[in-house]
Design a protein around this motif. Structure first.
Motif, short mmCIF file in Angstrom:
data_model
loop_
_atom_site.label_atom_id
_atom_site.label_comp_id
_atom_site.label_asym_id
_atom_site.label_seq_id
_atom_site.Cartn_x
_atom_site.Cartn_y
_atom_site.Cartn_z
N SER A 1 5.58 46.86 32.88
CA SER A 1 6.46 46.23 31.24
C SER A 1 7.35 47.89 31.09
O SER A 1 8.76 47.71 30.27
CB SER A 1 4.73 46.37 30.31
N LEU A 2 6.44 48.42 30.93
CA LEU A 2 7.95 50.48 31.07
C LEU A 2 8.71 50.33 32.06
O LEU A 2 10.03 50.53 30.86
CB LEU A 2 6.54 51.51 31.02
N VAL A 3 9.25 49.83 33.12
CA VAL A 3 9.89 49.82 34.01
C VAL A 3 10.49 48.93 33.38
O VAL A 3 12.29 49.13 32.81
CB VAL A 3 9.51 49.64 35.48
N GLY A 4 10.62 47.75 32.77
CA GLY A 4 11.23 46.17 32.49
C GLY A 4 11.97 46.62 31.02
O GLY A 4 12.87 46.08 31.81
N LYS A 5 11.56 47.70 30.78
CA LYS A 5 12.71 48.18 29.75
C LYS A 5 13.79 49.02 29.84
O LYS A 5 14.45 49.34 29.09
CB LYS A 5 11.21 48.41 28.66
N MET A 6 13.38 49.60 30.91
CA MET A 6 14.14 50.85 31.21
C MET A 6 15.75 50.79 31.72
O MET A 6 15.61 49.36 33.05
CB MET A 6 13.81 51.99 32.00
N HIS A 7 16.54 51.05 32.16
CA HIS A 7 17.85 50.31 33.24
C HIS A 7 17.54 51.58 33.90
O HIS A 7 18.03 52.71 33.98
CB HIS A 7 19.03 51.31 31.90
N LEU A 8 16.99 50.89 35.16
CA LEU A 8 16.69 51.69 36.52
C LEU A 8 17.26 50.59 37.72
O LEU A 8 17.84 49.76 37.22
CB LEU A 8 15.73 51.68 36.94
N SER A 9 17.60 51.80 38.66
CA SER A 9 18.39 50.71 39.93
C SER A 9 16.79 50.17 40.31
O SER A 9 16.26 50.80 40.02
CB SER A 9 18.81 51.76 40.89
N ASP B 1 16.26 49.99 43.38
CA ASP B 1 15.88 50.64 44.75
C ASP B 1 15.02 52.28 43.33
O ASP B 1 13.13 51.89 43.96
CB ASP B 1 16.37 52.29 45.03
N ILE B 2 14.68 52.41 42.26
CA ILE B 2 13.88 53.34 41.13
C ILE B 2 12.66 51.70 41.20
O ILE B 2 11.58 52.34 41.03
CB ILE B 2 14.34 53.72 40.24
N ARG B 3 12.95 51.22 40.69
CA ARG B 3 12.36 49.90 40.21
C ARG B 3 11.11 50.20 41.14
O ARG B 3 10.46 49.67 40.84
CB ARG B 3 12.92 48.87 39.96
N GLU B 4 11.90 49.49 42.43
CA GLU B 4 11.31 48.99 43.50
C GLU B 4 9.92 50.26 43.77
O GLU B 4 8.77 49.96 43.76
CB GLU B 4 11.74 49.25 44.84
N VAL B 5 10.29 51.53 44.02
CA VAL B 5 9.45 52.67 44.22
C VAL B 5 7.99 52.89 42.83
O VAL B 5 7.58 52.92 43.62
CB VAL B 5 10.22 54.01 44.36
N LEU B 6 7.98 53.22 41.83
CA LEU B 6 8.06 52.80 40.53
C LEU B 6 6.42 51.42 40.89
O LEU B 6 5.72 52.39 40.19
CB LEU B 6 8.22 53.21 39.42
N LEU B 7 7.16 50.73 40.60
CA LEU B 7 6.47 49.53 41.20
C LEU B 7 5.15 49.38 42.34
O LEU B 7 4.20 48.66 41.98
CB LEU B 7 7.03 48.15 40.47
N GLY B 8 5.74 49.10 43.18
CA GLY B 8 5.00 49.70 44.42
C GLY B 8 5.17 50.42 45.24
O GLY B 8 4.58 50.18 46.77
N ASN B 9 5.21 51.60 44.84
CA ASN B 9 5.73 53.13 46.04
C ASN B 9 6.14 52.70 47.65
O ASN B 9 6.11 52.80 48.43
CB ASN B 9 4.26 53.67 46.25
N GLU B 10 7.45 51.25 47.73
CA GLU B 10 7.93 50.77 48.43
C GLU B 10 9.29 51.46 48.70
O GLU B 10 9.76 52.07 47.20
CB GLU B 10 7.58 49.87 48.84
N GLY B 11 9.99 50.78 49.76
CA GLY B 11 11.53 50.99 49.27
C GLY B 11 11.86 52.52 49.78
O GLY B 11 10.90 53.54 50.84
N VAL B 12 13.15 52.92 49.73
CA VAL B 12 13.98 53.61 50.12
C VAL B 12 13.19 55.57 49.86
O VAL B 12 13.33 56.12 50.34
CB VAL B 12 15.30 53.82 49.81
#
Length: 76
Positions: free
Chosen positions: A9-17, A19-30
């Motif tokens: 919910s928090l990440v969905g309200k933010m303007h993030l790339s 890559d950043i969204r992916e790591v915050l939501l699942g600790n995955e990606g680059v």
């Protein structure tokens, strides 16, 4: 959950790339390994977080990321 709200919910309200969204939501990606390292360091698990032999490469990658970020924000 963060402050009573789901991270998604928090990440969905933010303007993030993505890559950043992916790591915050699942600790995955680059950026996943970097987040894992920071979390381990916060928990005083330095021996698990740091591979001494890879530090020069990690430092160089961090420097390149910072330079690239500054170019994208016009902060150079």
């Amino acid at each position: 959950m963060t402050a009573g709200l789901p991270m998604a919910s928090l990440v969905g309200k933010m303007h993030l790339s993505d890559d950043i969204r992916e790591v915050l939501l699942g600790n995955e990606g680059v950026y996943g390994p970097y987040l894992t390292m920071v979390l381990l360091l916060q928990r005083d698990k330095v021996e698990q977080a740091l591979d001494i032999d890879s530090l020069p490469g990690v430092g160089q990658a961090a420097f390149q990321w910072a330079q690239e970020s500054m170019r994208h924000t016009g902060a150079d």
